[in-house]
Design an enzyme around this catalytic site. Structure first.
Site, PDB file in Angstrom:
ATOM      1  N   HIS A  34       0.771  -1.127   0.052  1.00 18.71           N
ATOM      2  CA  HIS A  34      -0.117   0.206  -0.034  1.00 18.71           C
ATOM      3  C   HIS A  34       0.883   1.169  -0.045  1.00 18.71           C
ATOM      4  O   HIS A  34       1.910   1.271   0.561  1.00 18.71           O
ATOM      5  CB  HIS A  34      -1.006   0.156   1.059  1.00 18.71           C
ATOM      6  CG  HIS A  34      -0.330  -0.225   2.604  1.00 18.71           C
ATOM      7  ND1 HIS A  34       0.124  -1.348   2.964  1.00 18.71           N
ATOM      8  CD2 HIS A  34      -0.209   0.847   3.580  1.00 18.71           C
ATOM      9  CE1 HIS A  34       0.559  -0.958   4.319  1.00 18.71           C
ATOM     10  NE2 HIS A  34       0.386   0.044   4.646  1.00 18.71           N
ATOM     11  N   HIS A  48       1.119   5.344   0.901  1.00 16.26           N
ATOM     12  CA  HIS A  48       0.746   6.230   1.755  1.00 16.26           C
ATOM     13  C   HIS A  48       0.661   7.488   0.689  1.00 16.26           C
ATOM     14  O   HIS A  48       1.663   7.902   0.671  1.00 16.26           O
ATOM     15  CB  HIS A  48       1.367   6.538   3.166  1.00 16.26           C
ATOM     16  CG  HIS A  48       1.145   5.306   4.059  1.00 16.26           C
ATOM     17  ND1 HIS A  48       0.066   5.188   5.131  1.00 16.26           N
ATOM     18  CD2 HIS A  48       1.946   4.076   3.985  1.00 16.26           C
ATOM     19  CE1 HIS A  48       0.423   4.197   5.536  1.00 16.26           C
ATOM     20  NE2 HIS A  48       1.343   3.460   5.062  1.00 16.26           N
TER      21      HIS A  48
END
Length: 130
Positions: free
Chosen positions: A102, A104
């Site tokens: 993922h 950010h």
């Protein structure tokens, strides 16, 4: 949902709820961070369970960057931040706690910290300033 082979924990990024998805394409989606460090903190996540940016396919990387830019545009319009941090933690030594890739996208605001110089270099505080 995929389970972590080491801990048996269920992956929080696999099989996202449609209500959690703010925007998506065929290979990735974006969602608000559950523990935001600033207003608008967003995560860009591939649908496929893959632990590292370096394990993602070229098509997944393109899809992730497409959403990164689309989310940045939307957040710019909504929150008007003064800057951005973009980060990916790869491996436990780098602070990765969820073994699903993922990115950010963190909006930054003037005055949100006393001295923002060094940005992502702050992950090693004593090396932040140069």
């Amino acid at each position: 949902m995929n389970d972590d082979p080491l801990t048996g924990a269920t992956c929080p990024f696999c099989d996202p709820s449609p209500a959690d998805i703010v925007v998506q394409n065929t290979l990735a989606y974006a969602r608000a961070d559950a523990f935001p460090v600033s207003p608008g903190h967003t995560l860009i996540v591939p649908f496929r369970h893959v632990s590292s940016f370096f394990e993602a396919t070229e098509a997944e990387r393109v899809a992730l960057l497409d959403l990164l830019c689309r989310c940045r545009d939307a957040l710019e319009e909504r929150y008007h931040p003064d800057g951005w941090n973009i980060g990916i933690n790869v491996g436990p030594a780098a602070g990765q706690t969820v073994p699903h890739l993922h990115i950010h996208l963190i909006p930054r605001y003037a005055g949100d910290v006393p001295d923002p110089r060094g940005g992502v270099r702050g992950v090693v505080p004593e090396k932040k300033m140069y």
